[in-house]
Design an enzyme around this catalytic site. Structure first.
Site, PDB file in Angstrom:
ATOM      1  N   GLU A 220      44.798 -29.130  26.189  1.00 28.16           N
ATOM      2  CA  GLU A 220      45.613 -27.864  26.248  1.00 28.16           C
ATOM      3  C   GLU A 220      46.924 -28.258  27.099  1.00 28.16           C
ATOM      4  O   GLU A 220      46.768 -28.058  28.266  1.00 28.16           O
ATOM      5  CB  GLU A 220      44.852 -26.880  26.688  1.00 28.16           C
ATOM      6  N   CYS A 254      52.380 -21.715  30.378  1.00 26.59           N
ATOM      7  CA  CYS A 254      52.552 -22.832  29.396  1.00 26.59           C
ATOM      8  C   CYS A 254      53.564 -22.454  28.362  1.00 26.59           C
ATOM      9  O   CYS A 254      54.202 -23.432  27.557  1.00 26.59           O
ATOM     10  CB  CYS A 254      51.385 -23.357  29.069  1.00 26.59           C
TER      11      CYS A 254
HETATM   12  P1  NAD Z   1      47.194 -28.797  37.698  1.00 28.89           P
HETATM   13  O1  NAD Z   1      47.878 -29.407  38.984  1.00 28.89           O
HETATM   14  O2  NAD Z   1      46.398 -27.725  38.449  1.00 28.89           O
HETATM   15  O3  NAD Z   1      46.518 -30.005  37.075  1.00 28.89           O
HETATM   16  C1  NAD Z   1      45.376 -29.487  36.287  1.00 28.89           C
HETATM   17  C2  NAD Z   1      44.042 -29.816  36.522  1.00 28.89           C
HETATM   18  O4  NAD Z   1      44.060 -31.167  36.604  1.00 28.89           O
HETATM   19  C3  NAD Z   1      43.505 -29.396  37.914  1.00 28.89           C
HETATM   20  O5  NAD Z   1      42.299 -29.081  37.781  1.00 28.89           O
HETATM   21  C4  NAD Z   1      43.760 -30.764  38.843  1.00 28.89           C
HETATM   22  O6  NAD Z   1      42.713 -30.812  39.834  1.00 28.89           O
HETATM   23  C5  NAD Z   1      43.329 -31.775  37.700  1.00 28.89           C
HETATM   24  N1  NAD Z   1      44.278 -33.033  38.220  1.00 28.89           N
HETATM   25  C6  NAD Z   1      45.350 -33.120  38.752  1.00 28.89           C
HETATM   26  N2  NAD Z   1      45.981 -34.384  38.917  1.00 28.89           N
HETATM   27  C7  NAD Z   1      44.715 -35.108  38.599  1.00 28.89           C
HETATM   28  C8  NAD Z   1      44.627 -36.583  38.626  1.00 28.89           C
HETATM   29  N3  NAD Z   1      45.460 -37.504  38.906  1.00 28.89           N
HETATM   30  N4  NAD Z   1      43.444 -37.024  37.942  1.00 28.89           N
HETATM   31  C9  NAD Z   1      42.361 -36.150  37.534  1.00 28.89           C
HETATM   32  N5  NAD Z   1      42.634 -34.770  37.441  1.00 28.89           N
HETATM   33  C10 NAD Z   1      43.719 -34.596  38.088  1.00 28.89           C
HETATM   34  O7  NAD Z   1      48.147 -28.313  36.738  1.00 28.89           O
HETATM   35  P2  NAD Z   1      49.541 -28.599  36.181  1.00 28.89           P
HETATM   36  O8  NAD Z   1      49.348 -29.863  35.467  1.00 28.89           O
HETATM   37  O9  NAD Z   1      50.501 -28.577  37.151  1.00 28.89           O
HETATM   38  O10 NAD Z   1      49.527 -27.443  34.891  1.00 28.89           O
HETATM   39  C11 NAD Z   1      50.813 -27.212  34.525  1.00 28.89           C
HETATM   40  C12 NAD Z   1      50.816 -27.985  33.339  1.00 28.89           C
HETATM   41  O11 NAD Z   1      49.871 -27.303  32.419  1.00 28.89           O
HETATM   42  C13 NAD Z   1      52.054 -27.351  32.481  1.00 28.89           C
HETATM   43  O12 NAD Z   1      52.694 -28.248  31.703  1.00 28.89           O
HETATM   44  C14 NAD Z   1      51.732 -26.408  31.614  1.00 28.89           C
HETATM   45  O13 NAD Z   1      52.725 -26.186  30.482  1.00 28.89           O
HETATM   46  C15 NAD Z   1      50.499 -26.902  31.367  1.00 28.89           C
HETATM   47  N6  NAD Z   1      49.426 -25.658  30.833  1.00 28.89           N
HETATM   48  C16 NAD Z   1      49.271 -25.578  29.474  1.00 28.89           C
HETATM   49  C17 NAD Z   1      48.396 -24.423  29.232  1.00 28.89           C
HETATM   50  C18 NAD Z   1      47.824 -24.582  27.669  1.00 28.89           C
HETATM   51  O14 NAD Z   1      47.089 -23.698  27.442  1.00 28.89           O
HETATM   52  N7  NAD Z   1      48.029 -25.310  26.653  1.00 28.89           N
HETATM   53  C19 NAD Z   1      48.107 -23.628  30.140  1.00 28.89           C
HETATM   54  C20 NAD Z   1      48.384 -23.759  31.391  1.00 28.89           C
HETATM   55  C21 NAD Z   1      49.250 -24.622  31.683  1.00 28.89           C
END
Ligand code: NAD
Length: 470
Positions: A220, A254
């Site tokens: 997602e 998102c």
């Molecule tokens: P985040 O930084 O919290 O990362 C998401 C998860 O990935 C966390 O649990 C984190 O611990 C893990 N993570 C981070 N780096 C990692 C790595 N190198 N290796 C393994 N795991 C790792 O969240 P984010 O990525 O900043 O979230 C924002 C993005 O998520 C935006 O692009 C947003 O559009 C998208 N998003 C999508 C949805 C959806 O439902 N489609 C919902 C919310 C957010």
């Protein structure tokens, strides 16, 4: 004996969690309908009991007001539970299959089979909703689950861990708090499904790790979700919906409308309505508005700050920001160019750039030239144009005349396509995401009609087969 290095101890600890969940899945703990319902009821009780703590945590991490937390976080999870409890029996009822004349006489049904031990990795922006809504689907599907909330929203991560540890059965669900190190170790383990919500960058890391075990993934992701406002729409109503969609959770959504396209005349006419809508939702000083959120961290604030071009701002701008308080004002930029920095990445903050286009043709061409968005928004009175958007563009979902609210319903599968993700969930789609649809077919040994397909293929037999295969 020398003590093992810290990461060895962590690895051993996480491996033990995963194998305990696998053992309990193998023992059949999660298979029965009543057991699934009981665990969903426990989650519902836990949510009720921990609601004040979750609301406090969301306020601390993201400045969310109580009502917004109920509407966009806790309420969404609660609705998913209610929907699953109400429909689980019928969702699990085997669907009859029509197997065709070649197999007759025979019967077939589609059986929804649990996948096993699943991993749910959640982001920080809707940390309760995006952790618990997939968990509801995992439990409904009869799976065990490891939950990995986001370390970027630490208060909510702790509150979720407390909820799960206090109210749910550790034979079903375990929480692992932490960041990259913990997630990396988890990703080394074999799961039967990984459900990841977050950025496409980390999505690729997850997909790569999953490939090692041929584990299926649901991703997602995000990206830029465009809005096109057609000539002739009710601009006041459209402006309110766009402003609400953009500035809820300070733009850290998102599916927030990322940028807005309109013809020069409509863009010019729309701006005063947008300004009025911001005032009506958040008052003259959004900083003091109880219902206006905060950026999750100073680092995220500074990233978004760098995307703002003050010369183009008709509202907000960098001067009004307060990095120490993680406050970014609602910001609207006009006359934005396609190659401006704000158009180079998903904004994920309270900044709305307005770009002018010649009309719907150019809007469609621009959308098609970019990545497939998670959601696409169209405001138009022209039903033909709505059909053209549906037919000529590709996106996770297409919302006509509204923003954001459509994903609150369990009645609609929610997910992306292409760069915005793969797979969908919510309601029945969640159950489908967390199960394998297994065809179970039966054919009596007599009459042995399958003899028809065995060699030797004599002329009459071949002729009959040709007729049956038409
Ligand atoms: P985040 O930084 O919290 O990362 C998401 C998860 O990935 C966390 O649990 C984190 O611990 C893990 N993570 C981070 N780096 C990692 C790595 N190198 N290796 C393994 N795991 C790792 O969240 P984010 O990525 O900043 O979230 C924002 C993005 O998520 C935006 O692009 C947003 O559009 C998208 N998003 C999508 C949805 C959806 O439902 N489609 C919902 C919310 C957010």
């Amino acid at each position: 004996m020398p003590t093992p290095p810290a990461d060895d101890a962590l690895r051993a600890h996480l491996q033990a969690d995963v194998s305990a969940l696998r053992d309990s899945f193998d023992a059949g703990t999660t298979r029965g309908l009543d057991a699934r319902r009981a665990q969903l009821e426990a989650l519902r009780r836990g949510l009720r009991h921990e609601e004040p703590a979750l609301v406090r945590a969301l306020a601390e991490d993201l400045g969310k007001s109580r009502t917004e937390s109920l509407l966009t976080e806790i309420g969404v999870a609660r609705q998913e539970i209610t929907e699953a409890l109400k429909h689980l029996r019928s969702w699990l009822r085997p669907q009859p299959l029509r197997l065709g004349p070649l197999l007759a006489p025979s019967t077939g049904r589609l059986h929804r089979e649990p996948l096993g031990t699943t991993l749910i990795i959640a982001p920080w922006n809707y940390p309760v909703n995006l952790t618990l809504a997939p968990l509801v689907a995992a439990i409904a599907g009869g799976n065990t689950a490891v939950l990995k909330p986001s370390e970027v929203a630490p208060a909510t991560s702790a509150a979720l861990a407390h909820l799960v540890r206090t109210h749910l059965d550790p034979a079903w669900v375990r929480v692992v708090e932490g960041g990259v190190e913990e997630t990396t170790i988890l990703l080394e383990q074999r799961f039967d499904l990984i459900f990841y919500t977050g950025s496409a960058r980390v999505g690729r890391i997850v997909a790569r790790a999953a490939a090692e075990h041929l584990t299926p993934t649901i991703l997602e992701l995000g990206g830029k979700s465009p809005v096109f406002v057609d000539d002739g729409v009710d601009l006041a109503a459209a402006a309110r919906r766009i402003v609400w969609g953009k500035f809820t959770n300070a733009g850290q959504t998102c599916i927030a409308p990322d940028y807005l396209m309109a013809t020069p005349e409509t863009a010019r006419a729309l701006v005063p309505h947008l300004l009025r809508a911001v005032r009506s939702l958040y008052g003259r000083s959004p900083r003091r508005a109880a219902d206006y959120g905060r950026m999750v961290s100073r680092r995220h604030l500074e990233r978004v700050l760098a995307l703002i071009d003050d010369e183009r701002c008709v509202l907000g701008g960098t001067a009004e920001a307060d990095p120490d308080a993680r406050y970014l004002p609602p910001t609207i930029m006009t006359d934005v160019d396609w190659d401006d920095p704000v158009m180079a990445e998903e904004i994920f903050g309270p900044v709305l750039p307005i770009l002018t286009v010649d009309g719907p043709d150019e809007a469609i061409a621009r959308i098609r030239a970019g990545d497939q968005p998670l959601t696409l928004y169209l405001f138009s009175r022209d039903a033909d144009l709505e059909e053209r958007f549906a037919a000529e563009t590709s996106s996770g979902s297409l919302a006509l005349g509204l923003t954001l609210a459509h994903i609150g319903t369990p009645g609609m599968p929610f997910g992306g396509v292409g760069e915005s993700g793969t797979g969908a969930y919510h309601g029945r789609a969640g159950l489908e995401a967390f199960t394998h649809a297994k065809p179970v077919v039966r054919k009596p040994l007599r009459p042995d009609t399958l003899r028809l397909v065995y060699p030797p293929y004599t002329r009459p037999r071949s002729a009959l087969l040709r007729r049956l295969l038409r």
